[in-house]
Design a protein around this motif. Structure first.
Motif, PDB file in Angstrom:
ATOM      1  N   GLY A 125       0.787  -1.225   0.000  1.00 30.19           N
ATOM      2  CA  GLY A 125       0.000   0.000   0.000  1.00 30.19           C
ATOM      3  C   GLY A 125       0.821   1.279   0.000  1.00 30.19           C
ATOM      4  O   GLY A 125       0.277   2.358  -0.213  1.00 30.19           O
ATOM      5  N   ALA A 126       2.124   1.165   0.245  1.00 33.51           N
ATOM      6  CA  ALA A 126       2.976   2.363   0.250  1.00 33.51           C
ATOM      7  C   ALA A 126       3.180   2.865  -1.179  1.00 33.51           C
ATOM      8  O   ALA A 126       3.157   2.092  -2.134  1.00 33.51           O
ATOM      9  CB  ALA A 126       4.326   2.037   0.877  1.00 33.51           C
ATOM     10  N   GLN A 127       3.364   4.179  -1.298  1.00 35.08           N
ATOM     11  CA  GLN A 127       3.638   4.776  -2.609  1.00 35.08           C
ATOM     12  C   GLN A 127       5.118   5.115  -2.698  1.00 35.08           C
ATOM     13  O   GLN A 127       5.682   5.701  -1.775  1.00 35.08           O
ATOM     14  CB  GLN A 127       2.808   6.040  -2.815  1.00 35.08           C
ATOM     15  CG  GLN A 127       1.348   5.763  -3.084  1.00 35.08           C
ATOM     16  CD  GLN A 127       0.647   6.983  -3.641  1.00 35.08           C
ATOM     17  OE1 GLN A 127       1.009   8.106  -3.323  1.00 35.08           O
ATOM     18  NE2 GLN A 127      -0.368   6.746  -4.454  1.00 35.08           N
ATOM     19  N   VAL A 128       5.720   4.729  -3.823  1.00 35.35           N
ATOM     20  CA  VAL A 128       7.140   5.035  -4.044  1.00 35.35           C
ATOM     21  C   VAL A 128       7.284   5.812  -5.352  1.00 35.35           C
ATOM     22  O   VAL A 128       6.552   5.560  -6.313  1.00 35.35           O
ATOM     23  CB  VAL A 128       8.008   3.757  -4.106  1.00 35.35           C
ATOM     24  CG1 VAL A 128       8.097   3.090  -2.759  1.00 35.35           C
ATOM     25  CG2 VAL A 128       7.504   2.793  -5.153  1.00 35.35           C
ATOM     26  N   PRO A 129       8.194   6.793  -5.371  1.00 32.91           N
ATOM     27  CA  PRO A 129       8.391   7.544  -6.616  1.00 32.91           C
ATOM     28  C   PRO A 129       9.029   6.666  -7.694  1.00 32.91           C
ATOM     29  O   PRO A 129       9.826   5.786  -7.408  1.00 32.91           O
ATOM     30  CB  PRO A 129       9.334   8.684  -6.207  1.00 32.91           C
ATOM     31  CG  PRO A 129       9.892   8.302  -4.892  1.00 32.91           C
ATOM     32  CD  PRO A 129       9.010   7.298  -4.275  1.00 32.91           C
ATOM     33  N   VAL A 130       8.633   6.915  -8.946  1.00 35.03           N
ATOM     34  CA  VAL A 130       9.166   6.169 -10.081  1.00 35.03           C
ATOM     35  C   VAL A 130      10.328   6.962 -10.665  1.00 35.03           C
ATOM     36  O   VAL A 130      10.213   8.172 -10.895  1.00 35.03           O
ATOM     37  CB  VAL A 130       8.075   5.962 -11.155  1.00 35.03           C
ATOM     38  CG1 VAL A 130       8.635   5.264 -12.380  1.00 35.03           C
ATOM     39  CG2 VAL A 130       6.925   5.184 -10.575  1.00 35.03           C
ATOM     40  N   GLY A 131      11.433   6.289 -10.901  1.00 38.24           N
ATOM     41  CA  GLY A 131      12.589   6.950 -11.521  1.00 38.24           C
ATOM     42  C   GLY A 131      12.381   7.126 -13.010  1.00 38.24           C
ATOM     43  O   GLY A 131      12.017   6.189 -13.716  1.00 38.24           O
ATOM     44  N   ILE A 132      12.592   8.334 -13.493  1.00 40.05           N
ATOM     45  CA  ILE A 132      12.441   8.647 -14.912  1.00 40.05           C
ATOM     46  C   ILE A 132      13.809   9.102 -15.426  1.00 40.05           C
ATOM     47  O   ILE A 132      14.467   9.940 -14.805  1.00 40.05           O
ATOM     48  CB  ILE A 132      11.421   9.787 -15.141  1.00 40.05           C
ATOM     49  CG1 ILE A 132      10.093   9.484 -14.448  1.00 40.05           C
ATOM     50  CG2 ILE A 132      11.228  10.071 -16.618  1.00 40.05           C
ATOM     51  CD1 ILE A 132       9.252   8.432 -15.089  1.00 40.05           C
ATOM     52  N   GLN A 133      14.217   8.581 -16.583  1.00 40.69           N
ATOM     53  CA  GLN A 133      15.496   9.007 -17.157  1.00 40.69           C
ATOM     54  C   GLN A 133      15.361  10.416 -17.725  1.00 40.69           C
ATOM     55  O   GLN A 133      14.355  10.739 -18.362  1.00 40.69           O
ATOM     56  CB  GLN A 133      15.941   8.051 -18.255  1.00 40.69           C
ATOM     57  CG  GLN A 133      16.327   6.692 -17.728  1.00 40.69           C
ATOM     58  CD  GLN A 133      16.894   5.788 -18.811  1.00 40.69           C
ATOM     59  OE1 GLN A 133      16.802   6.082 -19.992  1.00 40.69           O
ATOM     60  NE2 GLN A 133      17.469   4.687 -18.382  1.00 40.69           N
ATOM     61  N   PRO A 134      16.372  11.265 -17.517  1.00 42.51           N
ATOM     62  CA  PRO A 134      16.294  12.655 -17.980  1.00 42.51           C
ATOM     63  C   PRO A 134      16.144  12.800 -19.494  1.00 42.51           C
ATOM     64  O   PRO A 134      15.582  13.777 -19.968  1.00 42.51           O
ATOM     65  CB  PRO A 134      17.618  13.264 -17.523  1.00 42.51           C
ATOM     66  CG  PRO A 134      18.069  12.410 -16.417  1.00 42.51           C
ATOM     67  CD  PRO A 134      17.568  11.036 -16.721  1.00 42.51           C
ATOM     68  N   SER A 135      16.608  11.811 -20.257  1.00 38.81           N
ATOM     69  CA  SER A 135      16.466  11.899 -21.712  1.00 38.81           C
ATOM     70  C   SER A 135      15.008  11.812 -22.144  1.00 38.81           C
ATOM     71  O   SER A 135      14.677  12.184 -23.279  1.00 38.81           O
ATOM     72  CB  SER A 135      17.273  10.794 -22.391  1.00 38.81           C
ATOM     73  OG  SER A 135      16.796   9.525 -21.987  1.00 38.81           O
TER      74      SER A 135
END
Length: 170
Positions: A125-135
């Protein structure tokens, strides 16, 4: 490099000039450097990947850059900038395409950026941020301080001088 007996480009040249070894050498030396502009820079995939993934933090800052929006490009005369916390960005690729938000963290070690409201739910149930590549991002609003303004001005001067020199080339 190529070897005379196996290279399809050099083999006809070797057969043509069997009497003159000098001609063959000239043909081979020009063939080896067809796509290479700078002999000091490697084009090996393995070496380039090693350099990328073992780069130090300051080199990673430069690798983690994103294009500016068309409006910012026109205003500042710069095509791209290194990404930093508090920039506002729009995602252009992937599952979260067309979502906008503010950068909350830049992880140079993982080559990813975390953006507010771009999260995934875990099983518990916890929310974690998704890593997005800068490109895969476009910067829509820059967080400007005096150092970043100086960097923008220096970069725009550099790009203007490159435009002038390229216009002289025919």
């Amino acid at each position: 490099g190529c070897s005379r007996s196996t290279c399809s480009v050099c083999l006809p040249a070797v057969e043509r000039s069997s009497s003159s070894s000098r001609t063959t050498f000239l043909l081979l030396s020009t063939h080896n450097n067809i796509m290479k502009f700078n002999p000091a820079v490697t084009s090996s995939r393995r070496k380039n990947r090693k350099a990328h993934f073992s780069a130090h933090s300051e080199a990673r800052r430069k690798l983690m850059s994103a294009n500016l929006s068309k409006e910012l490009q026109a205003r500042h005369g710069v095509r791209s900038m290194s990404i930093r916390k508090d920039d506002e960005v729009m995602i252009t690729r992937g599952f979260f395409k067309a979502r906008e938000g503010k950068v909350i963290a830049c992880f140079r070690k993982k080559f990813v950026v975390h953006i507010e409201r771009i999260t995934r739910d875990k099983v518990n149930g916890a929310q974690v941020p998704v890593g997005i590549q800068p490109s895969n991002l476009v910067i829509t609003k820059l967080k400007l301080d005096k150092d970043r303004k100086a960097k923008l001005e220096a970069k725009s001067r550099k790009e203007k001088s490159e435009d002038v020199t390229m216009s002289n080339v025919d």
